[in-house]
Design a protein around this motif. Sequence first.
Motif, short mmCIF file in Angstrom:
data_model
loop_
_atom_site.label_atom_id
_atom_site.label_comp_id
_atom_site.label_asym_id
_atom_site.label_seq_id
_atom_site.Cartn_x
_atom_site.Cartn_y
_atom_site.Cartn_z
N ASP A 1 27.79 18.65 -15.30
CA ASP A 1 28.88 17.72 -15.01
C ASP A 1 30.08 18.01 -15.89
OD1 ASP A 1 27.39 16.31 -13.14
OD2 ASP A 1 26.70 14.82 -14.58
N GLU A 2 31.16 18.48 -15.28
CA GLU A 2 32.43 18.75 -15.99
C GLU A 2 32.30 19.76 -17.13
OE1 GLU A 2 35.17 17.55 -14.69
OE2 GLU A 2 34.00 16.41 -13.24
N THR A 3 31.33 20.67 -17.02
CA THR A 3 31.21 21.78 -17.98
C THR A 3 31.16 23.08 -17.19
OG1 THR A 3 28.79 21.97 -18.03
CG2 THR A 3 29.78 20.28 -19.46
N THR A 4 31.09 24.21 -17.92
CA THR A 4 30.98 25.49 -17.22
C THR A 4 29.52 25.92 -17.07
OG1 THR A 4 31.27 26.66 -19.31
CG2 THR A 4 33.25 26.29 -18.00
N LEU A 5 28.59 25.08 -17.49
CA LEU A 5 27.16 25.44 -17.42
C LEU A 5 26.68 25.40 -15.97
CD1 LEU A 5 25.89 23.31 -20.43
CD2 LEU A 5 26.29 25.78 -20.40
N SER A 6 25.83 26.38 -15.62
CA SER A 6 25.17 26.32 -14.32
C SER A 6 23.90 27.14 -14.38
CB SER A 6 26.08 26.83 -13.21
OG SER A 6 26.28 28.21 -13.34
N GLY A 7 22.96 26.82 -13.51
CA GLY A 7 21.69 27.53 -13.48
C GLY A 7 20.86 27.29 -14.74
N THR A 8 19.97 28.23 -15.05
CA THR A 8 19.09 28.07 -16.21
C THR A 8 19.85 28.41 -17.48
OG1 THR A 8 17.19 28.68 -14.85
CG2 THR A 8 16.91 28.81 -17.24
N VAL A 9 19.86 27.48 -18.41
CA VAL A 9 20.56 27.68 -19.69
C VAL A 9 19.64 27.25 -20.83
CG1 VAL A 9 22.85 27.32 -18.69
CG2 VAL A 9 21.61 25.37 -19.66
N THR A 10 19.95 27.74 -22.04
CA THR A 10 19.20 27.34 -23.23
C THR A 10 20.08 26.43 -24.06
OG1 THR A 10 18.03 29.45 -23.21
CG2 THR A 10 17.94 28.17 -25.25
N THR A 11 19.61 25.23 -24.33
CA THR A 11 20.41 24.26 -25.09
C THR A 11 20.55 24.72 -26.54
OG1 THR A 11 18.53 22.96 -25.87
CG2 THR A 11 19.42 22.40 -23.69
N PRO A 12 21.53 24.15 -27.27
CA PRO A 12 21.66 24.50 -28.69
C PRO A 12 20.36 24.25 -29.46
CG PRO A 12 23.59 23.32 -27.94
CD PRO A 12 22.60 23.27 -26.81
N GLY A 13 19.55 23.33 -28.98
CA GLY A 13 18.27 23.04 -29.64
C GLY A 13 17.16 23.98 -29.22
N GLY A 14 17.46 24.95 -28.33
CA GLY A 14 16.48 25.97 -27.95
C GLY A 14 15.64 25.62 -26.74
N LYS A 15 16.02 24.60 -26.00
CA LYS A 15 15.25 24.19 -24.82
C LYS A 15 15.83 24.83 -23.57
CE LYS A 15 15.65 19.91 -23.87
NZ LYS A 15 15.68 18.50 -23.55
N GLU A 16 14.97 25.38 -22.72
CA GLU A 16 15.44 25.97 -21.47
C GLU A 16 15.51 24.88 -20.40
OE1 GLU A 16 13.50 29.32 -18.91
OE2 GLU A 16 14.46 30.24 -20.66
N VAL A 17 16.69 24.71 -19.78
CA VAL A 17 16.88 23.64 -18.80
C VAL A 17 17.65 24.17 -17.59
CG1 VAL A 17 16.90 21.81 -20.55
CG2 VAL A 17 19.06 22.87 -19.85
#
Length: 116
Positions: A35-51
């Motif tokens: 939502d309102e970011t450039t993220l899309s598809g599978t990403v790894t959060t700064p905390g190391g979680k794949e989402v």
Amino acid sequence: MALFINDECINCDACISECPNNAIYEPDQEWSYSDETTLSGTVTTPGGKEVDADAENEPLSDEFYFIVADKCTECKGFHDEPQCISVCPVDCIHPREDYQETEAELLEKKEWLHGA
Ligand code: SF4
Ligand code: SF4
């Protein structure tokens, strides 16, 4: 550190449009990393979680406005002060002691959300 909204929130809606990261949501609203970011598809959060950035996630509260910690940068990279705290009429937005981040980490998070 990320911020959170406590149960003194009066659901006035003042904060939501102030957030440069779209980290604030209405009660019972689904949210996504994309939502309102450039993220899309599978990403790894700064905390190391794949989402899945595009997935619609369960609301974090069905009673009060809420902040998604992974999307809150304390406004670093955009403003000197957290904008939501500045506009909240009842001072119900506070730092999360369990979610400590350095300024450098908050700026990295901003780049993660929006690109360098
Ligand atoms: S501090 Fe800034 S980035 Fe974090 S929720 Fe408030 S307005 Fe959004
Ligand atoms: S500005 Fe404060 S009281 Fe209003 S919705 Fe946001 S957190 Fe709740």
